[in-house]
Write an enzyme that holds these catalytic residues in place. Structure first.
Site, PDB file in Angstrom:
ATOM      1  N   THR A  90     -18.933  16.174  -7.758  1.00 60.68           N
ATOM      2  CA  THR A  90     -18.239  16.700  -6.581  1.00 60.68           C
ATOM      3  C   THR A  90     -17.341  18.081  -7.188  1.00 60.68           C
ATOM      4  OG1 THR A  90     -18.551  14.627  -6.084  1.00 60.68           O
ATOM      5  CG2 THR A  90     -17.095  15.423  -4.241  1.00 60.68           C
ATOM      6  N   ASN A 150     -14.754   8.884 -17.495  1.00 63.38           N
ATOM      7  CA  ASN A 150     -15.703   9.856 -16.975  1.00 63.38           C
ATOM      8  C   ASN A 150     -16.060  10.036 -18.115  1.00 63.38           C
ATOM      9  OD1 ASN A 150     -17.986   9.840 -14.596  1.00 63.38           O
ATOM     10  ND2 ASN A 150     -15.186   9.582 -13.685  1.00 63.38           N
TER      11      ASN A 150
END
Length: 359
Positions: A176, A240
């Site tokens: 994103t 992540n």
């Protein structure tokens, strides 16, 4: 892997990765596949942030994006499951193809971009399971085109606090645009302040975890640790996927953009984990993620400073019996080493990992 697992993997690998993922979710909804026999061992229990985990192994966010099968995942042997990432409004994510298998490396590159059905659909499912046992965390994010991304996180806290065992604030996806900028200290401070205020006003007050990227330098880790401590965040999830590219054998797809997960992420994510433990001290909960695919890699995350561990990509290559095998392996380790609790292992390799450079 069992013969059945190998056959199942071979079948799924005939499909593109995103179709295979959808088929695996559908199978779990139907009560398939069966995992390894669930091992229950008091030595694997972990009490953390007011929650009692039956074992320290969890399914990471990204698999059950829409909260469709958390109880089926717990049935595979996981001690907890994390659903999401969920954004206020439904969004399709990035154009396909957007998931790539690096089979020779037992890794995956994805650039999904928080594709999910939105808050309303997930809330309906989570409300339906309210009152059931099992620890289910909810991972929240922001819509790509949101005019107020911090507001999106506030809405996630407010909406899912009544249903979540814990909430994870995910600002570390590389897919994103601009999201990882929220890890910078000024933005992070505002985000965490508003998230904690939203929790204080919510119908329930579950623990709040912050999920960070592995692609951070020492000064950035120091800033994050300072904000986590100051804002009294309950825990941190490390980490992540990575945008870095360590040496890979799957040359054909290694150049695809997106986040890399699986075996090649283990080293860097574990170094970041240990450095965060050093910065945060012993009292703040840390969940270690990245490259966990065996009892030994799970145990090493704990040795490096993790209280809990999560996996996802490892199950793509090792099959649905993997969580059961890992938990059984951890129980055997406790027996062999005569540990009263798996928590005794934490930090035993902390200095070794924390001293490694972030190359």
């Amino acid at each position: 892997m069992s013969v059945l697992d190998r056959l199942g993997q071979k079948l799924l690998f005939t499909f593109d990765p995103e179709t295979a993922h959808g088929l695996s979710i559908a199978a779990l909804r139907c009560g398939l596949p069966a995992g390894a026999r669930t091992v229950r061992d008091i030595r694997l229990k972990a009490s953390l942030c007011g929650l009692d985990f039956p074992n320290p192994l969890g399914m990471a966010a990204g698999y059950d994006k829409n909260a469709e099968v958390p109880d089926a995942l717990l049935g595979l042997g996981f001690g907890f499951a994390e659903v999401g990432t969920l954004t206020p409004l439904p969004q399709a994510g990035n154009p396909k193809p957007r998931i790539f298998r690096l089979t020779a490396d037992e890794a995956v590159i994805n650039r999904l971009g928080f594709n999910n059905e939105g808050h309303a659909a997930a809330e309906k499912r989570l409300a339906a399971r309210k009152g059931r046992s099992g620890i289910v965390g909810v991972n929240i994010g922001a819509n790509k085109d949101s005019a107020d991304r911090i507001g999106d996180y506030e809405r996630g806290v407010t909406r899912f606090a009544p249903y979540a065992s814990y909430l994870t604030v995910n600002i570390s996806s590389p897919n994103t645009p601009g999201l990882r900028n929220m890890q910078a200290r000024e933005q992070l401070g505002e985000l965490l302040s508003r998230v904690m205020a939203a929790r204080a006003s919510a119908a329930a007050q579950p623990p709040i975890f912050l999920k960070i990227a592995p692609d951070l330098v020492e000064a950035e880790l120091e800033d994050i640790a300072a904000e986590v401590a100051e804002k009294r965040i309950d825990g941190i999830i490390v980490s992540n996927t990575t945008i870095s590219r360590p040496p890979l054998r799957s040359a054909g797809v290694a150049g695809e953009t997106g986040g890399l997960s699986g075996k090649p992420l283990f080293e860097r994510s574990t170094v970041v984990l240990a450095k965060m433990r050093k910065l945060l001290g012993p009292g703040i909960a840390i969940v270690g993620v990245g490259g966990v695919d065996s009892a030994e890699t799970a145990l090493e995350k704990i040795r490096a400073g993790a209280d809990l561990v999560q996996l996802y990509t490892g199950m793509i290559y090792a099959g649905p019996a993997l969580p059961g095998r890992i938990v059984a392996g951890m129980a055997r380790f406790c027996e062999t080493e005569r540990l009263k609790s798996i928590g005794e292992l934490r930090d035993s390799h902390l200095d070794r990992w924390a001293s490694k450079p972030l190359s």
